[in-house]
Design an enzyme around this catalytic site. Structure first.
Site, PDB file in Angstrom:
ATOM      1  CD  GLU A 117      -1.424   2.379   1.978  1.00 36.29           C
ATOM      2  OE1 GLU A 117      -2.154   3.388   1.986  1.00 36.29           O
ATOM      3  OE2 GLU A 117      -0.300   2.356   2.527  1.00 36.29           O
ATOM      4  CG  ASP A 157      -3.695   3.535   6.072  1.00 39.96           C
ATOM      5  OD1 ASP A 157      -2.731   3.428   6.842  1.00 39.96           O
ATOM      6  OD2 ASP A 157      -3.561   3.739   4.859  1.00 39.96           O
ATOM      7  CG  HIS A 210       5.230   7.250   6.172  1.00 42.59           C
ATOM      8  ND1 HIS A 210       4.955   7.581   4.861  1.00 42.59           N
ATOM      9  CD2 HIS A 210       4.206   6.460   6.569  1.00 42.59           C
ATOM     10  CE1 HIS A 210       3.815   7.013   4.495  1.00 42.59           C
ATOM     11  NE2 HIS A 210       3.343   6.329   5.518  1.00 42.59           N
TER      12      HIS A 210
END
Length: 940
Positions: free
Chosen positions: A653, A682, A763
């Site tokens: 993804e 998510d 991230h």
């Protein structure tokens, strides 16, 4: 000849006795009617019985009180009692208006509405009785009390509608009002269009009702007066006066209500006061919400109670520990190991499970470098391009790079371009800053990172550096990790730079699955891949570049000790981005619970991460596993849903929704015929604040389910806390997660949801189990709450006899979108508006003429499919939804009526008309299929 029977003398006393007798006769009849209907409701299972009983009791109490007061008043004929009776009637009408007819209120609404109702109704009653009807005195009870009662009865609905619509429109059009205020408009000028529209919509039913009164009620009442001996012209004048008074009192009440609302919601300093809007807090509505004495169809079933009680924080913690034990970039050995472990867990829980492998192109880092190599010696530097591993974690990290970034080395001077939006580059160009041949330094935020690279390409830059500014997610917000949840100076946000609004999935197999032997286009032909290299930077590496631009070019902004100048730098920088592009396997894990029909509900969460991924995505992965365990437990005790449930652990993804897109393209026809809904998580938890985006048809279901789940941090439900924050607003679906192929490509009604909070390590390598334990969800209670929400949504969609898809709410939302579009663009879209009105009529017909459950379910399931244009949107054919698409220059956020909006931006009238025609055609087709009497496949 005289009768021997004595004729009674007519007096106020015997009239009052007769009136009281009539009132109590009405009470008995009402009781009989209400309780008869309640018994019928109970027998038929309509679950309306308690609502009817409560309404009946309230009506009886009001009539009894009114009857007793009238009895005393008519005996004494004293003005003070008439006025008291009038005040009582106004109080009752105000209570009904504020407490039972409006969902939203503001502080002090009751007293304000009482004044408005009193002034608008008593004033008009006085004028009508004294000056037109010539009552003497004006408060003569037989004239004044019926008149004010009739006026109040009509004005309640119109005033309530005005308040309700004004508050709704204020919330909806808030950004437009703020824009007008920011350009210097007064609050009167800014809110005038909203006020006019609200007044028009509130008064429309009043005048419609007056026409009915004029044709039916008034002639009947007038005939009765004439038969009682009233002169004909006097009867006509009386009834005409009544109609004019109804119109005048309703109009005055509506106008005063709208002016009062807007005066409160936009203060004298021209500031929007959203904080003043609140939910209706009346005792009646409070008890109704708590369901202490109101029967409710939102009561959980026994299976749903199992889902509410089953989730374990211990298991959730264990799953997250496993998922975050090592970095698991898509297509790597660690990623494969976690796919196999997830597959084994599904099987252990009793689910059918398979691994679906696809072969997309992925990029992996070989060598990255950034250095300022010329110019003043004290400004030259070599960037670290690294994150320090935290104590207790593996030393294994993913190098700092961008997925799908262009391979190559470039050299040029550095220009600071703020957030890297098209308008930022345009701002620099108009001020003479040379952009061609430069390397753009931009900060994260405002739009998707891939679009920053695209904007830099179009501006003539040869490379892009994207850094994390502390004001956005670091020290400028609060304490940084490990002392706080925000991003430390050496932290880097990795991510994909694929052009997300143009294409989804594998860039070399657009529109078809990336199987091992699939035909692939060349990278140079792929519309979603950048043509210039890029790198992600930490604040620590970006700060020297900003120093090198100080005093050069134009000053963009000032913050704390940093002055942001455009540059370009005096010296040149070298950007090295060597990446390997290869066809690599990715692994989707697909679990399944078999249902009794061919319909399916799909759940999904992606598993791959740029690092350890505690929040993104592993909080969602752990939640999905615990939900799978709960469903397996239900199956073991004999539960079987009406519809099958698919649980998907997607791969890749992070590169561009690759795993989910390839699976959807591979199963497109089956999904069109059988997919009821797609429920996406998510990441599940980064804090305590619930939020969701969804198809408009699923918003009500979200509210119903979150009302049943306790919020771990408060004494109320998840819905209660959600409402306090933003009125439980369900947003529009944009992009950035795995709902995109289901929703935008195949037309499956979708949900995307999460518990959000202060999350600054997105991230990065610091998105770790330790961060979750310290800041995200230390006791895993919000992970547990997400299992409950996700599980209840799944069970209601999978097990309801009629799927809970609310097409009426969808039609209402489309009508609002058209109004907003016309207001923003200052033009009419007659074809679009006509199609939406047709859809609303079709929905009303559909809900009145429901067929058998299978037929209804197929129509509901395929409703979203009707809003697809099979030719796709202009310039991006893969996206087919005519109502929603990711914004071309935002990425994550949604653009409503995208083809029309983009044609408007181009200023091409022919394209505007063409886009409107195709959008209207899709909506009309949806309306036609909804009520088509032929037994056809509605999803085709």
């Amino acid at each position: 000849m005289e009768s021997g029977i004595e004729q009674p003398e007519l007096s106020w006393w015997n009239v009052s006795q007769a009136s009281t007798a009539v009132i109590f006769a009405v009470i008995i009849i009402l009781f009989f009617i209400y309780f008869s209907i309640a018994l019928i409701s109970l027998f038929l299972g309509l679950k309306l019985e308690w609502s009817l009983v409560i309404s009946g009791i309230r009506c009886v109490l009001q009539l009894s009180l009114t009857g007793l007061v009238l009895n005393d008043m008519l005996q004494t004929q004293h003005m003070s009692l008439v006025i008291g009776m009038s005040v009582l009637l106004v109080l009752l009408a105000t209570y009904e208006t504020v407490c039972n007819r409006t969902k939203k209120t503001f502080r002090g609404i009751f007293s304000l509405m009482f004044i408005i109702m009193f002034v608008s109704n008593v004033l008009i009653s006085y004028i009508g009785c004294a000056l037109v009807l010539k009552a003497d005195p004006f408060w003569d009870p037989p004239t004044f009390i019926p008149v004010i009662g009739m006026l109040l009865g009509n004005s309640m609905s119109s005033v309530a509608m005005a308040v309700e619509r004004c508050l709704d429109q204020f919330s909806l059009y808030g950004p437009i009002l703020e824009t007008r205020l920011s350009y210097g408009a007064s609050r009167y000028e800014a809110s005038l269009p909203l006020a006019v529209e609200t007044i028009r919509m509130a008064l429309l039913p009043v005048f419609t009702q007056l026409s009915v009164m004029g044709m039916i009620n008034i002639p009947g009442m007038m005939t009765g007066q004439i038969m009682a001996g009233t002169p004909i012209m006097q009867a006509v004048m009386y009834q005409q006066c009544i109609m004019f008074m109804v119109a005048a009192s309703s109009t005055l009440g509506v106008v005063m209500s709208v002016v009062a609302c807007l005066s409160i919601l936009i203060d004298h300093e021209q500031v929007m006061r959203y904080d003043r809007i609140q939910d209706n807090k009346s005792l009646y509505s409070y008890l109704k919400r708590r369901r202490w004495f109101m029967m409710s169809c939102n009561t959980p079933s026994e299976a749903e109670k199992f889902m509410l009680n089953f989730p374990s924080t211990k298991h959730l913690r264990s799953y997250l520990k496993t998922y975050t034990s090592k970095v698991h970039l898509a297509g790597t050995a660690n990623d494969r190991d976690q796919a196999e472990w997830t597959h084994a867990q599904f099987q252990h829980f009793g689910l059918q499970s398979d691994i679906a492998t696809y072969w997309p192109m992925l990029t992996y880092p070989i060598k990255q470098r950034l250095a300022l190599v010329t110019g003043p010696a004290h400004l030259q530097f070599e960037a670290k391009l690294d994150e320090a591993a935290e104590d207790g974690s593996s030393d294994e990290t993913v190098p700092t790079f961008h997925g799908y970034s262009k391979n190559g080395t470039v050299r040029g001077r550095v220009v600071y371009a703020h957030y890297g939006r098209p308008q930022d580059f345009e701002f620099l160009a108009t001020r003479g800053v040379q952009l061609k041949g430069t390397i753009a330094l931009v900060r994260h935020g405002q739009l998707f990172r891939g679009l920053k690279v695209r904007a830099a390409e179009q501006a003539g830059c040869v490379g892009v550096l994207i850094y994390s500014d502390p004001r956005d997610d670091g020290a400028g917000r609060d304490a940084t990790y490990p002392r706080g949840p925000w991003r430390p100076a050496d932290s880097v946000q990795r991510g994909s730079v694929q052009f997300m609004p143009l294409v989804s999935g594998d860039p070399l197999t657009p529109g078809y699955p990336a199987t091992q032997n699939a035909t692939r286009i060349r990278p140079e032909e792929a519309v979603g891949l950048p043509t210039i290299p890029s790198l992600p930077l930490s604040w620590q590496d970006a700060r020297p570049l900003l120093r090198a631009t100080e005093g050069r070019g134009v000053q963009v902004e000032v913050a704390d000790d940093v002055r942001y100048f455009s540059g370009p730098t005096e010296g040149e920088a070298v950007l090295v981005n060597w990446v390997e592009s290869k066809i690599a396997p990715v692994w989707n894990v697909i679990g399944r619970v078999e249902g009794t029909s061919n319909e399916t509900v799909v759940l999904g969460n992606h598993r791959d991460a740029w690092g350890f991924g505690a929040v993104d995505p592993s909080s969602g992965s752990a939640t999905l596993l615990e939900l799978a365990r709960a469903l397996g437990g239900l199956v073991r005790v004999g539960w079987r849903p009406r519809r099958s449930i698919v649980l998907a652990s997607w791969d890749a993804e992070e590169y561009g929704l690759v795993g989910s897109t390839e699976w959807v393209e591979d199963h497109r026809e089956w999904l069109r015929q059988s997919a009821v809904a797609y429920l996406n998580v998510d990441y599940a938890v980064s804090g305590p604040l619930f939020g969701a985006q969804a198809s408009p048809s699923l918003a009500r279901l979200l509210h119903d389910v979150t009302a049943l789940v306790a919020d771990p941090g408060t004494t109320g439900s998840v819905l209660d806390r959600w409402r306090l924050r933003n009125d439980a607003l369900v947003g529009a679906l944009g992009s950035g997660s795995d709902f995109v192929p289901f929703f935008n490509h195949v037309g499956v009604a979708s949900v995307n949801m999460a518990f959000r909070g202060e999350y600054g390590v997105y991230h990065s390598i610091y998105d770790s189990f330790r961060w979750m334990q310290m800041f995200g969800d230390p006791e895993f209670l919000y992970h547990q709450a997400m299992v409950r929400v996700w599980g209840l949504l799944t069970m209601r969609l999978a097990d309801a006899e009629v799927v809970p898809i609310d097409v009426a709410a969808y039609a209402d939302r489309l009508e609002t979108y058209v109004d907003t579009l016309e207001d923003q663009r200052r033009r009419r879209f007659s074809l679009l508006k006509s199609a939406v009105r047709s859809l609303k009529r079709a929905v009303q017909y559909f809900e009145r003429h429901l067929g058998d459950a299978d037929d209804v379910n197929e129509r509901l399931m395929c409703f979203e499919r009707g809003l697809l244009d099979e030719d796709g949107l202009p310039g991006r054919k893969w996206f087919k939804h005519v109502v929603f698409a990711p914004g071309l220059w935002t990425g994550y956020t949604s653009q409503v009526f995208p083809a029309i909006a983009e044609a408007m931006e181009e200023g091409d009238e022919e394209h505007i008309l063409y886009a409107e025609e195709r959008t209207a055609r899709a909506i009309q087709r949806t309306a036609d299929k909804l009520i088509d009497k032929n037994k056809v496949l509605y999803c085709t």
